[in-house]
Write a protein that holds these residues in place. Structure first.
Motif, PDB file in Angstrom:
ATOM      1  N   ASP A   4       0.813  -1.221   0.000  1.00  0.00           N
ATOM      2  CA  ASP A   4       0.000   0.000   0.000  1.00  0.00           C
ATOM      3  C   ASP A   4       0.847   1.272   0.000  1.00  0.00           C
ATOM      4  OD1 ASP A   4       0.590  -0.813   2.796  1.00  0.00           O
ATOM      5  OD2 ASP A   4      -0.469   1.046   3.276  1.00  0.00           O
ATOM      6  N   GLU A   5       2.161   1.166   0.213  1.00  0.00           N
ATOM      7  CA  GLU A   5       3.047   2.328   0.272  1.00  0.00           C
ATOM      8  C   GLU A   5       3.691   2.670  -1.068  1.00  0.00           C
ATOM      9  OE1 GLU A   5       5.689   2.272   3.769  1.00  0.00           O
ATOM     10  OE2 GLU A   5       4.499   0.536   4.420  1.00  0.00           O
ATOM     11  N   LEU A   6       3.450   1.870  -2.102  1.00  0.00           N
ATOM     12  CA  LEU A   6       4.014   2.149  -3.431  1.00  0.00           C
ATOM     13  C   LEU A   6       3.385   3.405  -4.029  1.00  0.00           C
ATOM     14  CD1 LEU A   6       4.221  -1.209  -5.430  1.00  0.00           C
ATOM     15  CD2 LEU A   6       6.107   0.199  -4.653  1.00  0.00           C
ATOM     16  N   ALA A   7       4.144   4.106  -4.856  1.00  0.00           N
ATOM     17  CA  ALA A   7       3.623   5.236  -5.615  1.00  0.00           C
ATOM     18  C   ALA A   7       3.162   4.718  -6.981  1.00  0.00           C
ATOM     19  CB  ALA A   7       4.710   6.285  -5.793  1.00  0.00           C
ATOM     20  N   VAL A   8       2.240   5.430  -7.607  1.00  0.00           N
ATOM     21  CA  VAL A   8       1.732   5.022  -8.920  1.00  0.00           C
ATOM     22  C   VAL A   8       2.890   4.931  -9.910  1.00  0.00           C
ATOM     23  CG1 VAL A   8       0.245   5.675 -10.846  1.00  0.00           C
ATOM     24  CG2 VAL A   8      -0.547   5.990  -8.501  1.00  0.00           C
ATOM     25  N   GLY A   9       2.967   3.814 -10.618  1.00  0.00           N
ATOM     26  CA  GLY A   9       4.016   3.573 -11.593  1.00  0.00           C
ATOM     27  C   GLY A   9       5.254   2.906 -11.024  1.00  0.00           C
ATOM     28  N   GLN A  10       5.337   2.821  -9.711  1.00  0.00           N
ATOM     29  CA  GLN A  10       6.506   2.218  -9.063  1.00  0.00           C
ATOM     30  C   GLN A  10       6.352   0.700  -9.010  1.00  0.00           C
ATOM     31  OE1 GLN A  10       7.070   3.675  -5.085  1.00  0.00           O
ATOM     32  NE2 GLN A  10       9.177   2.946  -4.974  1.00  0.00           N
ATOM     33  N   SER A  11       7.470   0.000  -9.170  1.00  0.00           N
ATOM     34  CA  SER A  11       7.481  -1.462  -9.121  1.00  0.00           C
ATOM     35  C   SER A  11       8.241  -1.946  -7.895  1.00  0.00           C
ATOM     36  CB  SER A  11       8.136  -2.041 -10.369  1.00  0.00           C
ATOM     37  OG  SER A  11       7.394  -1.725 -11.511  1.00  0.00           O
ATOM     38  N   ALA A  12       7.926  -3.159  -7.467  1.00  0.00           N
ATOM     39  CA  ALA A  12       8.599  -3.778  -6.333  1.00  0.00           C
ATOM     40  C   ALA A  12       8.461  -5.288  -6.462  1.00  0.00           C
ATOM     41  CB  ALA A  12       7.984  -3.303  -5.021  1.00  0.00           C
TER      42      ALA A  12
END
Length: 76
Positions: A4-12
Motif C-alpha cells: 500500500d506504500e508504493l507510488a503510482v508507476g513504481q514497481s517492487a
C-alpha cells in the motif's frame, strides 16, 4: 515496506505475504507470492482500492489487504 506504500508507476518485488487463514490463501491464489514483481497502476480517488499489475494481469485490492503484503525494491 508494504504494498500500500508504493507510488503510482513504481514497481517492487513481493518478499512476504501476511494475513491469516482464508485471506492469506486468497492472496497466494491470486498470484501474490514471494519473488513476484508487482507494479502499482492506479489508486481510486478516495485512496481505496488500488490496482496493481502482477503476472501479466491487473488486480484490484483493498488497501487493508495490501498492507499484509511486504515488498522490497525491484531489480531492474
Amino acid at each position: 515496506m508494504t504494498l500500500d506504500e508504493l507510488a503510482v508507476g513504481q514497481s517492487a518485488v513481493i518478499t512476504a505475504v501476511g494475513g491469516q487463514g482464508i485471506l492469506r490463501c486468497r492472496l497466494l491464489d491470486m498470484g501474490l507470492i514471494p519473488h513476484t514483481k508487482v507494479t502499482l497502476q492506479k489508486v481510486a480517488p478516495m485512496g481505496d482500492p488500488i490496482e496493481i499489475q502482477v503476472r501479466g494481469y491487473e488486480l484490484t485490492l483493498r488497501v487493508d489487504d495490501a498492507k499484509e503484503i511486504e515488498i522490497g525494491e525491484a531489480a531492474e
